[in-house]
Design a protein around this motif. Structure first.
Motif, PDB file in Angstrom:
ATOM      1  N   SER A   9       0.833  -1.061   0.121  1.00 26.19           N
ATOM      2  CA  SER A   9       0.035  -0.170  -0.014  1.00 26.19           C
ATOM      3  C   SER A   9       0.969   1.307  -0.081  1.00 26.19           C
ATOM      4  CB  SER A   9      -1.105  -0.025   1.339  1.00 26.19           C
ATOM      5  OG  SER A   9      -0.457   0.642   2.117  1.00 26.19           O
ATOM      6  N   GLY A  10       0.297   2.228  -0.662  1.00 27.50           N
ATOM      7  CA  GLY A  10       1.130   3.378  -0.793  1.00 27.50           C
ATOM      8  C   GLY A  10       1.623   4.161   0.725  1.00 27.50           C
ATOM      9  N   VAL A  11       0.663   4.130   1.703  1.00 26.22           N
ATOM     10  CA  VAL A  11       0.970   4.500   2.884  1.00 26.22           C
ATOM     11  C   VAL A  11       2.119   3.692   3.504  1.00 26.22           C
ATOM     12  CG1 VAL A  11      -0.691   3.597   4.312  1.00 26.22           C
ATOM     13  CG2 VAL A  11       0.064   5.916   4.754  1.00 26.22           C
TER      14      VAL A  11
ATOM     15  N   PHE B  83      -1.748  15.790   1.497  1.00 27.58           N
ATOM     16  CA  PHE B  83      -2.480  14.399   1.739  1.00 27.58           C
ATOM     17  C   PHE B  83      -1.125  13.251   1.762  1.00 27.58           C
ATOM     18  CE2 PHE B  83      -4.477  10.254   1.223  1.00 27.58           C
ATOM     19  CZ  PHE B  83      -5.352  10.455   2.185  1.00 27.58           C
ATOM     20  N   ALA B  84      -1.195  12.503   2.658  1.00 23.50           N
ATOM     21  CA  ALA B  84       0.079  11.574   2.857  1.00 23.50           C
ATOM     22  C   ALA B  84      -0.168  10.227   3.162  1.00 23.50           C
ATOM     23  CB  ALA B  84       0.982  12.066   3.850  1.00 23.50           C
ATOM     24  N   GLY B  85      -1.637   9.901   3.557  1.00 24.67           N
ATOM     25  CA  GLY B  85      -1.949   8.490   3.938  1.00 24.67           C
ATOM     26  C   GLY B  85      -2.871   8.212   5.089  1.00 24.67           C
TER      27      GLY B  85
ATOM     28  N   GLU C  53       4.779  16.882  -2.136  1.00 21.83           N
ATOM     29  CA  GLU C  53       4.216  16.456  -3.150  1.00 21.83           C
ATOM     30  C   GLU C  53       4.497  17.184  -4.223  1.00 21.83           C
ATOM     31  OE1 GLU C  53      -0.583  14.908  -2.740  1.00 21.83           O
ATOM     32  OE2 GLU C  53       0.217  16.115  -0.988  1.00 21.83           O
TER      33      GLU C  53
ATOM     34  N   GLU D 174      -4.590  15.146  -3.815  1.00 16.64           N
ATOM     35  CA  GLU D 174      -5.845  15.274  -3.139  1.00 16.64           C
ATOM     36  C   GLU D 174      -6.282  16.645  -2.665  1.00 16.64           C
ATOM     37  OE1 GLU D 174      -8.124  12.476  -2.433  1.00 16.64           O
ATOM     38  OE2 GLU D 174      -6.428  11.764  -3.695  1.00 16.64           O
TER      39      GLU D 174
ATOM     40  N   ASP E 138       6.891  12.268  -2.212  1.00 14.81           N
ATOM     41  CA  ASP E 138       5.694  11.236  -2.377  1.00 14.81           C
ATOM     42  C   ASP E 138       5.140  11.393  -3.814  1.00 14.81           C
ATOM     43  OD1 ASP E 138       3.107  10.291  -2.422  1.00 14.81           O
ATOM     44  OD2 ASP E 138       2.598  11.026  -0.369  1.00 14.81           O
TER      45      ASP E 138
ATOM     46  N   ILE F 253       3.046   8.969  -5.005  1.00 11.12           N
ATOM     47  CA  ILE F 253       1.939   7.939  -5.117  1.00 11.12           C
ATOM     48  C   ILE F 253       0.938   8.606  -6.300  1.00 11.12           C
ATOM     49  CG2 ILE F 253      -0.039   7.294  -3.792  1.00 11.12           C
ATOM     50  CD1 ILE F 253       2.386   5.993  -2.465  1.00 11.12           C
ATOM     51  N   GLN F 254       0.758   9.752  -6.214  1.00  9.91           N
ATOM     52  CA  GLN F 254      -0.257  10.274  -7.228  1.00  9.91           C
ATOM     53  C   GLN F 254       0.461  10.634  -8.341  1.00  9.91           C
ATOM     54  OE1 GLN F 254      -4.659  12.208  -7.098  1.00  9.91           O
ATOM     55  NE2 GLN F 254      -3.905  11.658  -5.261  1.00  9.91           N
TER      56      GLN F 254
ATOM     57  N   LYS G 230      -0.354   3.410  -6.256  1.00 15.46           N
ATOM     58  CA  LYS G 230      -1.498   3.799  -7.207  1.00 15.46           C
ATOM     59  C   LYS G 230      -1.275   3.087  -8.490  1.00 15.46           C
ATOM     60  CE  LYS G 230      -3.573   7.845  -5.086  1.00 15.46           C
ATOM     61  NZ  LYS G 230      -4.762   7.365  -4.503  1.00 15.46           N
TER      62      LYS G 230
HETATM   63  C1  LIG Z   1      -0.234  11.730  -2.499  1.00 17.59           C
HETATM   64  C2  LIG Z   1      -0.554  10.558  -1.530  1.00 17.59           C
HETATM   65  N1  LIG Z   1       0.307   9.784  -0.866  1.00 17.59           N
HETATM   66  C3  LIG Z   1      -0.252   8.808  -0.163  1.00 17.59           C
HETATM   67  C4  LIG Z   1      -1.540   8.254  -0.348  1.00 17.59           C
HETATM   68  C5  LIG Z   1      -1.743   6.885   0.167  1.00 17.59           C
HETATM   69  O1  LIG Z   1      -1.739   5.963  -0.703  1.00 17.59           O
HETATM   70  P1  LIG Z   1      -2.605   4.432  -0.316  1.00 17.59           P
HETATM   71  O2  LIG Z   1      -4.000   5.031  -0.056  1.00 17.59           O
HETATM   72  O3  LIG Z   1      -2.360   3.592  -1.356  1.00 17.59           O
HETATM   73  O4  LIG Z   1      -1.911   4.068   1.226  1.00 17.59           O
HETATM   74  C6  LIG Z   1      -2.355   8.789  -1.200  1.00 17.59           C
HETATM   75  C7  LIG Z   1      -3.450   8.092  -1.527  1.00 17.59           C
HETATM   76  O5  LIG Z   1      -4.452   8.826  -2.214  1.00 17.59           O
HETATM   77  C8  LIG Z   1      -1.767   9.945  -2.065  1.00 17.59           C
HETATM   78  O6  LIG Z   1      -2.671  10.641  -2.863  1.00 17.59           O
END
Ligand SMILES: Cc1ncc(COP(=O)(O)O)c(C=O)c1O
Length: 460
Positions: free
Chosen positions: A154-156, A183-185, A248, A253, A281, A283-284, A311
């Motif tokens: 998972s991302g977080v 937004f970080a998780g 980010e 988000e 980060d 993730i997005q 993601k």
């Molecule tokens: C920038 C960012 N970091 C971390 C996350 C968390 O990822 P996950 O939901 O896969 O744990 C998200 C999820 O939307 C995100 O947009």
């Protein structure tokens, strides 16, 4: 002759024929999807009661009454009520390669016939290594950046792993710097990094986080100074206590706010001068701009200590240099990811490496420009929206001056009308798309925007 029984199975003509039959059947049925279609009234009652039951079991309402049938084609997804919708948010960017993508289905069959459903820390197969090498290959394009790639599911968790390395190396520093609107998780620790109070309601603190203002494109010089001053104040207040700062590069988000190269460079250089780790980060942002990673787009590879992705990559990963190597026992997990997911992710990384998505004349840039031009034209003609905003395949606009309740109602009506999008940010709340660029063309964008525009007019 292949040296393992596993390879002999993968090369078995019966298996190859079986896979061909499955894919032929998939493609045959996909021919029935030619566009969006409304729900069938005969399924309505069962659909609504199933959604209601799902909401009860999950102890919370769903964002949309969405119950996928498990079938689709590219940007189209079929729901259990028989409707087919255009999916322009893709599970918040997860199904960027579309629904029931035959290449990914084929890769996941290769995973499904392997010995275990899921791989983990103690017993991994070669494909975990292959995927890690592919991710590092994209990250190190043009300039060697990272030596290591730690996969997770998972991302977080990828983010947590990055913070563990950071705190461990920068002991005894115990604070983190982050941007407002980030937004970080959703672990307890990361709920405090999010600049979103509702994600940490009633939760105890894990470690202290200092939020500083982000870049303002209306006022680049001033906003750079504002950020630097805010960081300096915190660093003076808590000398040697900040282990790292999370960036980010395009806030997701929070509402699709991109920063700018010089801005990031100045902030990152200051962090480095104070021994504060520069943590990015992605993730997005991963695979959504003109370059695979946003730090490549903003030209920052020399300043970054760690990056994490998720993601679109399906399997999440933390990338770091050898001087951040963890002591034994710091990182670990039962699950790395499902074997089918790892094989699917390998297929995605292969496509990202080989297809003409990136660059000035790549598909992301072409479709991004097309979408933004159409939105700008609609804004000029009707004044019903502000925007567009965003970068690459992360595109949004603001209807109703960003009124969250009205944007929410609009998105629900848009869903009923056959397009799935999502909100982002608050004050203003925007409507966002994460374009499934590998599986769409201009005519899909045109079709989606026509529905968006008619829905806006319908509710005006
Ligand atoms: C920038 C960012 N970091 C971390 C996350 C968390 O990822 P996950 O939901 O896969 O744990 C998200 C999820 O939307 C995100 O947009």
């Amino acid at each position: 002759m292949s040296h393992t029984l596993s390879q002999q199975l993968q090369e078995d003509p019966q298996l190859i024929e079986g896979k061909k039959l499955i894919l032929d059947a998939l493609k045959k049925h996909q021919k029935s999807i030619t566009g969006i279609r409304p729900a069938k009234s005969k399924f309505k009652a069962d659909y609504e009661s199933t959604i209601k039951r799902l909401e009860e079991i999950r102890a919370g309402g769903l964002i949309y009454p969405y119950l996928g049938s498990g079938f689709g084609k590219g940007p189209f997804v079929e729901l259990e009520d028989g409707s087919v919708k255009y999916d322009f948010i893709c599970g918040i960017g997860v199904y960027q390669f579309g629904h029931a993508n035959p290449d990914i289905v084929e890769a996941s069959i290769d995973g499904a016939i392997q010995d275990t459903l899921i791989q983990g820390h103690v017993q991994q197969n070669r494909n975990s290594l292959e995927l890690s090498e592919q991710i590092l290959g994209l990250a190190n394009q043009g300039q060697h950046m990272f030596d290591h790639c730690f996969l997770t599911s998972s991302g977080v968790m990828a983010a947590e792993n990055a913070l563990k390395l950071t705190f461990n190396k920068n002991q005894p520093a115990n604070r983190i710097l982050a941007f407002k609107r980030c937004f970080a998780g959703r672990t307890i620790a990361f709920s405090h990094i999010n600049d979103k109070a509702m994600t940490r309601a009633g939760l105890p603190d894990a470690f202290p986080v200092d939020h500083v203002p982000f870049f303002d494109p209306e006022d680049p010089e001033e906003s750079t100074q504002r950020t630097l001053e805010a960081i300096k104040t915190k660093v003076e207040e808590y000398p040697d206590k900040h282990a790292g700062m999370i960036f980010e590069l395009v806030q997701g988000e929070g509402g699709f706010y991109p920063g700018e190269s010089n801005y990031f460079r100045k902030v990152m250089e200051f962090c480095k001068s104070k021994g504060i780790a520069v943590l990015v980060d992605e993730i997005q942002t991963f695979s959504r701009l003109k370059t695979p990673f946003a730090y490549q787009y903003f030209g920052l590879p020399d300043l970054i200590d760690m990056v994490w992705i998720g993601k679109a990559s399906q399997v999440c990963a933390t990338l770091f240099k050898s001087d951040w190597k963890p002591p034994a026992g710091l990182l670990g997990q039962t699950y790395t990811s499902a074997t089918s997911t790892i094989e699917g992710a390998k297929q995605i990384l292969k496509a990202l490496s080989e297809k003409p998505f990136f660059g000035d004349s790549g598909k992301i840039e072409r479709l991004s420009k097309f979408t933004q031009e159409k939105l700008a034209q609609f804004e000029a003609e009707t004044g019903l929206i502000n925007g567009p905003f965003g970068l690459g395949s992360m595109i949004c606009f603001t209807p109703y001056n960003g009124d969250g309740v009205k944007v929410g109602s609009f998105l629900k009506r848009l869903f009923e009308n056959g397009v799935i999008a999502l909100s982002a940010g608050s004050n203003p709340t925007k409507c966002r798309f994460l374009l499934p660029y590998p599986v769409i063309e201009e005519d899909d964008i045109e079709a989606v925007l026509n529905i968006v525009f008619s829905t806006l007019k319908e509710l005006a």
